[in-house]
Scaffold this motif. Sequence first.
Motif, PDB file in Angstrom:
ATOM      1  N   PRO A  79       0.820  -1.218   0.000  1.00 46.08           N
ATOM      2  CA  PRO A  79       0.000   0.000   0.000  1.00 46.08           C
ATOM      3  C   PRO A  79       0.860   1.277   0.000  1.00 46.08           C
ATOM      4  N   VAL A 114      -4.046   4.681   6.365  1.00 48.58           N
ATOM      5  CA  VAL A 114      -3.902   3.266   6.042  1.00 48.58           C
ATOM      6  C   VAL A 114      -3.523   2.532   7.327  1.00 48.58           C
ATOM      7  N   ALA A 169      -8.255   3.129   4.880  1.00 53.25           N
ATOM      8  CA  ALA A 169      -8.061   1.813   4.261  1.00 53.25           C
ATOM      9  C   ALA A 169      -7.456   0.883   5.307  1.00 53.25           C
ATOM     10  N   VAL A 226     -12.163  -7.102  -1.489  1.00 59.22           N
ATOM     11  CA  VAL A 226     -12.110  -5.688  -1.106  1.00 59.22           C
ATOM     12  C   VAL A 226     -13.533  -5.158  -1.026  1.00 59.22           C
ATOM     13  N   VAL A 252     -15.496  -1.366  -0.499  1.00 51.14           N
ATOM     14  CA  VAL A 252     -15.430   0.086  -0.352  1.00 51.14           C
ATOM     15  C   VAL A 252     -16.797   0.525   0.151  1.00 51.14           C
ATOM     16  N   VAL A 290     -12.227   1.523   3.041  1.00 54.43           N
ATOM     17  CA  VAL A 290     -11.750   0.434   2.193  1.00 54.43           C
ATOM     18  C   VAL A 290     -11.246  -0.670   3.111  1.00 54.43           C
ATOM     19  N   SER A 291     -11.697  -1.904   2.870  1.00 54.25           N
ATOM     20  CA  SER A 291     -11.211  -3.014   3.699  1.00 54.25           C
ATOM     21  C   SER A 291     -10.939  -4.234   2.836  1.00 54.25           C
ATOM     22  N   SER A 292      -9.951  -5.013   3.267  1.00 53.97           N
ATOM     23  CA  SER A 292      -9.602  -6.276   2.604  1.00 53.97           C
ATOM     24  C   SER A 292      -9.280  -7.322   3.657  1.00 53.97           C
ATOM     25  N   PHE A 352      -6.901  -4.312  -2.958  1.00 54.93           N
ATOM     26  CA  PHE A 352      -6.823  -3.304  -1.901  1.00 54.93           C
ATOM     27  C   PHE A 352      -6.055  -2.077  -2.377  1.00 54.93           C
ATOM     28  N   CYS A 353      -4.907  -2.301  -2.985  1.00 51.20           N
ATOM     29  CA  CYS A 353      -4.082  -1.191  -3.459  1.00 51.20           C
ATOM     30  C   CYS A 353      -4.774  -0.423  -4.577  1.00 51.20           C
ATOM     31  N   LEU A 401      -7.275   1.756  -2.916  1.00 52.54           N
ATOM     32  CA  LEU A 401      -6.576   2.859  -2.253  1.00 52.54           C
ATOM     33  C   LEU A 401      -6.204   3.934  -3.268  1.00 52.54           C
ATOM     34  N   GLN A 416      -9.114   6.113  -4.057  1.00 48.90           N
ATOM     35  CA  GLN A 416      -9.394   7.088  -2.994  1.00 48.90           C
ATOM     36  C   GLN A 416      -8.433   8.265  -3.039  1.00 48.90           C
TER      37      GLN A 416
END
Length: 183
Positions: free
Chosen positions: A27, A78, A110, A152, A154, A163-165, A174-175, A178, A181
Amino acid sequence: MREQPDRRAAAFLVAPEGTEQVELTEPWQAAEEAGAGPRLISTAPGKIQAFNHLDRADEFTVDQTVDTADPADYDVLVLPGGVANPDYLRTQDAALRFVRGFFEQGKPVAVICHGPWTLIDAGVVDGRTMTSWPSLRTDLTNAGATWVDESVVVCTEGPNALVSSRRPDDLPEFCSALRVQLA
């Protein structure tokens, strides 16, 4: 008067020990690619010790301690995982205040893997849809979140994008989320 940064900035909040290295470094690279200067925030100055699961990995230099950090100076937060990292952060009042500040200011957050433990103790998951490492499902549900098993999520059902994974295997998605965002 606080000096304002000349470009976007991403705060990476981690404990002095126990962060899952790949959940920090990938990330971090995504934030750099999106033009957001990443900064490592921790509860103590010096270096943090990252891990590859249970094995010590690299050390990283802390840019700022959480007690002096202000969410207003950052565009996104993050929260990497690792079991020990969020378990420690959830007991630190300054870390919880810092996290809540992003939600209060409507800024994206995130979080991956075990990272949601910190969000639970910050009191910011109620009414949110999110994912995590599977063993956090009950914790998140008990805190008022809707847990889903997706690579993922959002969630925009609140004051900010969340944002979650689930795990390191989900880092590409996830990246990507991110980067969106930070766009």
